[in-house]
Design a protein around this motif. Structure first.
Motif, PDB file in Angstrom:
ATOM      1  N   ARG A  20       0.626  -1.280  -0.010  1.00 60.62           N
ATOM      2  CA  ARG A  20       0.047   0.024  -0.046  1.00 60.62           C
ATOM      3  C   ARG A  20       0.836   1.285   0.103  1.00 60.62           C
ATOM      4  O   ARG A  20       0.701   2.362   0.715  1.00 60.62           O
ATOM      5  N   ASN A  21       1.956   1.269  -0.892  1.00 58.75           N
ATOM      6  CA  ASN A  21       2.749   2.566  -0.950  1.00 58.75           C
ATOM      7  C   ASN A  21       2.262   2.941  -2.448  1.00 58.75           C
ATOM      8  O   ASN A  21       1.851   2.497  -3.363  1.00 58.75           O
ATOM      9  N   THR A  22       2.371   4.292  -2.386  1.00 60.82           N
ATOM     10  CA  THR A  22       2.276   5.352  -3.647  1.00 60.82           C
ATOM     11  C   THR A  22       3.504   5.635  -4.158  1.00 60.82           C
ATOM     12  O   THR A  22       4.352   6.171  -3.475  1.00 60.82           O
ATOM     13  N   ILE A  23       4.079   5.540  -5.670  1.00 56.99           N
ATOM     14  CA  ILE A  23       5.302   5.844  -6.084  1.00 56.99           C
ATOM     15  C   ILE A  23       5.140   6.630  -7.304  1.00 56.99           C
ATOM     16  O   ILE A  23       4.279   6.081  -8.248  1.00 56.99           O
ATOM     17  N   GLN A  24       5.537   7.766  -7.376  1.00 53.63           N
ATOM     18  CA  GLN A  24       5.483   8.544  -8.580  1.00 53.63           C
ATOM     19  C   GLN A  24       6.679   9.231  -8.960  1.00 53.63           C
ATOM     20  O   GLN A  24       7.548   9.540  -8.115  1.00 53.63           O
ATOM     21  N   THR A  25       7.035   9.028 -10.402  1.00 54.02           N
ATOM     22  CA  THR A  25       7.968   9.813 -11.121  1.00 54.02           C
ATOM     23  C   THR A  25       9.306   9.482 -10.693  1.00 54.02           C
ATOM     24  O   THR A  25      10.006  10.439 -10.400  1.00 54.02           O
ATOM     25  N   PRO A  26       9.834   8.198 -10.572  1.00 54.04           N
ATOM     26  CA  PRO A  26      11.289   7.749 -10.511  1.00 54.04           C
ATOM     27  C   PRO A  26      11.749   8.223 -11.726  1.00 54.04           C
ATOM     28  O   PRO A  26      11.536   7.760 -12.749  1.00 54.04           O
ATOM     29  N   THR A  27      12.688   9.234 -11.798  1.00 53.49           N
ATOM     30  CA  THR A  27      13.285   9.527 -12.954  1.00 53.49           C
ATOM     31  C   THR A  27      14.483   8.494 -13.666  1.00 53.49           C
ATOM     32  O   THR A  27      14.448   8.896 -14.754  1.00 53.49           O
ATOM     33  N   LEU A  28      14.824   7.693 -12.974  1.00 51.50           N
ATOM     34  CA  LEU A  28      15.720   6.554 -13.426  1.00 51.50           C
ATOM     35  C   LEU A  28      15.360   5.346 -12.696  1.00 51.50           C
ATOM     36  O   LEU A  28      14.942   5.191 -11.457  1.00 51.50           O
ATOM     37  N   ALA A  29      15.180   4.348 -13.354  1.00 51.55           N
ATOM     38  CA  ALA A  29      15.066   2.941 -12.748  1.00 51.55           C
ATOM     39  C   ALA A  29      13.547   2.773 -12.559  1.00 51.55           C
ATOM     40  O   ALA A  29      12.672   3.267 -13.247  1.00 51.55           O
ATOM     41  N   ASN A  30      13.353   1.879 -11.448  1.00 51.85           N
ATOM     42  CA  ASN A  30      12.028   1.235 -11.280  1.00 51.85           C
ATOM     43  C   ASN A  30      11.267   1.935  -9.987  1.00 51.85           C
ATOM     44  O   ASN A  30      11.673   2.485  -9.185  1.00 51.85           O
ATOM     45  N   GLY A  31      10.038   1.557 -10.206  1.00 49.75           N
ATOM     46  CA  GLY A  31       9.137   2.156  -8.890  1.00 49.75           C
ATOM     47  C   GLY A  31       9.563   0.974  -7.759  1.00 49.75           C
ATOM     48  O   GLY A  31       9.721   1.322  -6.785  1.00 49.75           O
ATOM     49  N   ILE A  32       9.356  -0.228  -8.139  1.00 52.94           N
ATOM     50  CA  ILE A  32       9.727  -1.262  -7.102  1.00 52.94           C
ATOM     51  C   ILE A  32      10.536  -2.213  -7.774  1.00 52.94           C
ATOM     52  O   ILE A  32      10.435  -2.703  -8.661  1.00 52.94           O
ATOM     53  N   ALA A  33      11.592  -2.470  -7.055  1.00 55.40           N
ATOM     54  CA  ALA A  33      12.718  -3.586  -7.638  1.00 55.40           C
ATOM     55  C   ALA A  33      13.039  -4.516  -6.456  1.00 55.40           C
ATOM     56  O   ALA A  33      13.444  -4.295  -5.342  1.00 55.40           O
ATOM     57  N   ILE A  34      12.788  -5.890  -6.871  1.00 53.51           N
ATOM     58  CA  ILE A  34      13.116  -6.787  -5.944  1.00 53.51           C
ATOM     59  C   ILE A  34      14.312  -7.596  -6.704  1.00 53.51           C
ATOM     60  O   ILE A  34      14.190  -8.260  -7.766  1.00 53.51           O
ATOM     61  N   TYR A  35      15.494  -7.423  -6.110  1.00 51.85           N
ATOM     62  CA  TYR A  35      16.723  -8.242  -6.543  1.00 51.85           C
ATOM     63  C   TYR A  35      16.934  -9.488  -5.753  1.00 51.85           C
ATOM     64  O   TYR A  35      17.589  -9.485  -4.683  1.00 51.85           O
ATOM     65  N   GLY A  36      16.431 -10.483  -6.190  1.00 50.33           N
ATOM     66  CA  GLY A  36      16.567 -11.843  -5.509  1.00 50.33           C
ATOM     67  C   GLY A  36      15.661 -12.039  -4.196  1.00 50.33           C
ATOM     68  O   GLY A  36      14.963 -10.857  -3.769  1.00 50.33           O
ATOM     69  N   GLY A  37      16.057 -12.938  -3.263  1.00 53.82           N
ATOM     70  CA  GLY A  37      15.652 -12.893  -2.010  1.00 53.82           C
ATOM     71  C   GLY A  37      14.466 -14.293  -2.002  1.00 53.82           C
ATOM     72  O   GLY A  37      14.053 -14.884  -2.830  1.00 53.82           O
ATOM     73  N   THR A  38      13.940 -14.286  -0.743  1.00 53.10           N
ATOM     74  CA  THR A  38      13.041 -15.468  -0.298  1.00 53.10           C
ATOM     75  C   THR A  38      11.895 -15.155   0.382  1.00 53.10           C
ATOM     76  O   THR A  38      11.634 -14.055   1.194  1.00 53.10           O
ATOM     77  N   ASP A  39      10.655 -15.658  -0.232  1.00 51.47           N
ATOM     78  CA  ASP A  39       9.469 -15.357   0.311  1.00 51.47           C
ATOM     79  C   ASP A  39       9.116 -13.939   0.478  1.00 51.47           C
ATOM     80  O   ASP A  39       8.513 -13.612   1.490  1.00 51.47           O
ATOM     81  N   ASN A  40       9.408 -13.204  -0.313  1.00 50.80           N
ATOM     82  CA  ASN A  40       8.919 -11.712  -0.316  1.00 50.80           C
ATOM     83  C   ASN A  40       7.631 -11.365  -1.148  1.00 50.80           C
ATOM     84  O   ASN A  40       7.143 -12.000  -2.017  1.00 50.80           O
ATOM     85  N   THR A  41       7.145 -10.326  -0.487  1.00 50.02           N
ATOM     86  CA  THR A  41       5.627  -9.804  -1.151  1.00 50.02           C
ATOM     87  C   THR A  41       5.584  -8.363  -1.480  1.00 50.02           C
ATOM     88  O   THR A  41       6.207  -7.522  -0.899  1.00 50.02           O
ATOM     89  N   VAL A  42       5.204  -8.022  -2.844  1.00 48.68           N
ATOM     90  CA  VAL A  42       4.731  -6.474  -3.191  1.00 48.68           C
ATOM     91  C   VAL A  42       3.288  -6.822  -3.572  1.00 48.68           C
ATOM     92  O   VAL A  42       2.825  -7.343  -4.334  1.00 48.68           O
ATOM     93  N   SER A  43       2.568  -5.644  -2.775  1.00 46.99           N
ATOM     94  CA  SER A  43       1.136  -6.007  -2.571  1.00 46.99           C
ATOM     95  C   SER A  43       0.407  -4.539  -2.483  1.00 46.99           C
ATOM     96  O   SER A  43       0.779  -3.696  -1.670  1.00 46.99           O
ATOM     97  N   ASN A  44      -0.693  -4.382  -3.335  1.00 46.32           N
ATOM     98  CA  ASN A  44      -1.634  -3.323  -2.977  1.00 46.32           C
ATOM     99  C   ASN A  44      -0.881  -1.839  -3.475  1.00 46.32           C
ATOM    100  O   ASN A  44      -1.339  -0.734  -2.856  1.00 46.32           O
ATOM    101  N   ASN A  45       0.337  -1.709  -4.150  1.00 48.08           N
ATOM    102  CA  ASN A  45       0.982  -0.482  -4.540  1.00 48.08           C
ATOM    103  C   ASN A  45       0.686   0.165  -5.752  1.00 48.08           C
ATOM    104  O   ASN A  45      -0.135  -0.380  -6.583  1.00 48.08           O
ATOM    105  N   LEU A  46       0.601   1.622  -5.475  1.00 50.63           N
ATOM    106  CA  LEU A  46       0.290   2.277  -6.830  1.00 50.63           C
ATOM    107  C   LEU A  46       1.466   2.703  -7.235  1.00 50.63           C
ATOM    108  O   LEU A  46       2.281   3.674  -6.483  1.00 50.63           O
TER     109      LEU A  46
END
Length: 689
Positions: free
Chosen positions: A471-497
């Motif tokens: 449930r995070n809001t992310i706007q206008t990253p000028t480079l790269a990604n809004g949300i980035a997951i580089y590897g890892g175990t049992d992680n969750t990205v949910s309900n974000n804008l």
């Protein structure tokens, strides 16, 4: 994190380069023109008896389209292009290195001296935030310029705008100098379709080269509380030294009175200066030491406190009067010699102890702002708002601006909760869980204008595990990604804008890169909305996806479940699965499961596959798809048996666009349909499904 040219030479050298060069002007695709000079009030907003009715948006969209996604915040967003103005609407446009491309919603209003833009308050408010851009100084370093704020034609206040924290140029890690030569002449660049250092004669590169990171924002408490329907006018005054002032948006808010804590270690009692004239770092240290002995909270009352170094925190609660009232502000300070960790500067920040020294625990920070002074990206510098390692800790209700990274945790560490914060105008990330951060939550944060990944988990050497970005809001990253997951175990990205990533990134990326540990367990990407993503990757010279799964350094074959996401108005593709050309025969992506997805508008395809492996699709509904539904290149060997990437149809995959059903029977299981530079068809604006 470092973003050197690991992507390498682009695969497209043998893949119809002439056709793409002819289409290069379509990087701003998915948009429609606005007549130059037209007032924003002509752009179609509703009009009431006393003028335009206020148009409230979330990430530049009708809030109904993103209901239940993103952060719940105290302010209301109004885009300048929907307000009344005698200035000029710029955009919509998605072309890299342009002012509209970096604006929220990809449009803004340009004022020359004497012009204004006027917003109608949708609710009572006593404070505003203005997102804006003004020119750089001719030689870099920024300028300042006034902006007059009036309400109902009275009660004028003046904001002093600055471009001292904006305007970066050139290649990573960028320069403040608009006249700088290439920082990496040995890197591939699309401008000459070459590696400049390997050419004779050396190509001429236009300067300033790749300008970016144009916007900044400021907050202002108004002289009193105003009612819904009152008019807030922003005017670039006649005689301003800024040739133009671009207003992107206005956030309005009713700020509650300051919070008072009487039974506490008040920093004023230990010599802190709320006027900001004297450095208060030592006084805050003394208050912390006393509070730990007396088992009290440290309270920082309203004021601006100068702090020019790290405040080390462990087993302590520090509370401000609210982030509109308590401001911890510092200068960036050069270190001579550099610190043992490689930092050549220090600055304001609250840091836990290093993980190698056991880290910190039971740290609770809330209710204040951190204002840094970072104007250039130096990756070795520890000039973050929050840093170090903090287990069993909370970061809540902060406002962090002008630091390198808002919150950068170097683990191993566990059980940290980062909630209800506003992180804006960063040179790099907003938040990064780096190295073995586990069992932690990042929830209900608002993030705008980062210079790298807004939210990242980077499993560098030790896996991040069992974390949630929710449930995070992310706007206008000028480079790269809004949300980035580089590897890892049992992680969750949910309900974000996530909205409006600008270049070389996606709304959401899962990547085996930067030396990350492999994906393991189950990675869940659930019920997110990604808006106006699927950007242009200038190193590859192709379009990306709103979600981008990238096998660069190893296979991705864990259980990855993408469920319930909405991908709206994607500039190119909605979904991309890819490996880099030089390792395309080494690494694959296999077993990703997509289900219950809505795709509303793509400039090109629903799925672009440039890798071997396979994915399954169930109940993926699409409309307004600009090209063939699946661009399937596999690993570019084009064997007679079909693509090396398999698509498995689990049913319920409906809809499509200009070429028919997006997942047509003839595409299955692995028909080669390789054309990842098709003509782009701008989709209509997203609408209720």
């Amino acid at each position: 994190m470092s973003r050197s040219s690991i992507i390498g030479p682009p695969a497209q050298r043998s893949e119809r380069p002439a056709r793409w060069l002819a289409a290069a002007t379509l990087i701003g695709i998915g948009v429609s023109a606005v007549i130059p000079g037209a007032p924003a009030s002509a752009a179609g907003e509703a009009t009431g008896r006393s003028g335009p009715a206020p148009v409230v948006t979330r990430a530049g969209l009708d809030p109904a389209l993103v209901a239940g996604r993103g952060a719940s915040v105290a302010f209301l967003e109004q885009e300048a292009e929907h307000a009344r103005t005698n200035g000029t609407v710029i955009g919509p446009d998605r072309t890299a290195y342009t002012l509209p491309a970096e604006a929220s919603g990809r449009s803004a209003v340009r004022l020359t001296p004497g012009q204004h833009v006027e917003f109608t308050l949708p609710k009572a408010a006593n404070a505003i935030t203005v997102r804006y851009s003004i020119p750089d100084a001719p030689d870099g370093g920024g300028i300042t310029a006034p902006l007059h704020v009036t309400v109902n034609g009275k009660a004028r206040q003046t904001m002093t705008l600055t471009s001292e924290y904006a305007w970066l140029y050139n290649q990573y890690p960028f320069s403040n100098d608009p006249d700088a030569d290439l920082l990496h002449p040995d890197w591939w660049i699309t401008e000459c379709s070459c590696v400049p250092a390997a050419t004779t004669p050396f190509p001429t590169i236009a300067k300033p080269f790749r300008p970016m990171h144009f916007y900044d924002e400021q907050r202002l408490r108004l002289d009193r509380t105003y009612r819904a329907g009152d008019k807030i006018r922003l005017t670039a005054p006649a005689g301003s030294n800024a040739a133009w002032t671009v207003i992107d948006l206005l956030d309005s808010e009713l700020v509650a009175p300051p919070k008072v804590r009487l039974l506490a270690a008040n920093v004023l009692a230990f010599g802190a200066d709320p006027t900001g004239r004297r450095d208060s770092a030592d006084a805050i240290d003394r208050a912390i030491a006393f509070a730990k002995r007396a088992r009290l909270t440290v309270y920082i009352p309203p004021g601006t406190y100068q702090v020019n170094r790290h405040i080390i925190v462990d087993d302590v609660t520090i509370e401000g009067a609210g982030n509109w009232y308590t401001v911890i502000k510092g200068r960036e300070v050069a270190l001579d010699p550099p610190a043992p960790d490689g930092s050549v500067h220090t600055g304001v920040g609250f840091y836990g102890r290093d993980a190698a020294d056991g880290g910190s625990r039971n740290v609770h920070l809330s209710g204040f702002a951190i204002e840094g002074d970072v104007r250039e990206r130096i990756d070795t510098d520890q000039v973050n708002g929050i840093g170090g390692a903090m287990s069993d800790s909370t970061i809540d209700g902060l406002h962090i601006r002008h630091t390198k990274v808002g919150v950068w945790f170097d683990g191993p560490m566990r059980n940290v909760k980062v909630t209800n914060n506003i992180i804006v105008d960063q040179i790099a990330d907003a938040l990064n869980f780096h190295t073995g951060v586990t069992d932690s939550v990042v929830r209900n944060n608002f993030i705008r204008n980062t210079g790298d990944d807004a939210l990242a988990m980077w499993s560098d050497k030790v896996a991040d595990a069992r974390n949630t970005f929710d449930r995070n809001t992310i706007q206008t990253p000028t480079l790269a990604n809004g949300i980035a997951i580089y590897g890892g175990t049992d992680n969750t990205v949910s309900n974000n804008l996530v909205a409006d990533p600008i270049r070389e990134g996606s709304g959401i990326q899962l990547g085996s890169r930067f030396g990350a540990e492999p994906f393991a367990g189950t990675t869940r990407i659930t019920n997110n909305t990604v808006v106006r993503a699927g950007t242009y990757e200038l190193n590859w010279n192709i379009g990306l996806g709103a979600i981008w799964i990238y096998a660069l350094e190893r296979d991705i074959d864990a259980d990855i479940q993408v469920t319930g996401d909405h991908y709206l108005d994607s500039t190119y593709n909605a979904i991309m699965l890819v490996s880099e050309w030089s390792v395309k025969d080494l690494y694959s992506i296999d077993g990703v499961k997509f289900s219950d997805i809505r795709v509303d508008g793509t400039g090109t395809s629903v799925v672009s596959a440039r890798v071997s492996g396979g994915a399954s699709f169930a109940n993926v509904d699409a409309r307004n798809v600009g090209a063939v539904g699946v661009n399937n290149c596999g690993s570019f060997h084009f064997p007679p048996t079909g693509s090396e990437f398999r698509l498995t149809d689990l049913g319920g995959n409906d809809g499509g666009g200009t070429t028919g059903p997006w997942l047509a029977p003839w595409l299955l299981p692995n028909t080669i349909t390789c054309d990842d530079r098709p003509p782009v068809v701008p989709p209509p604006p997203p609408s209720t499904w």
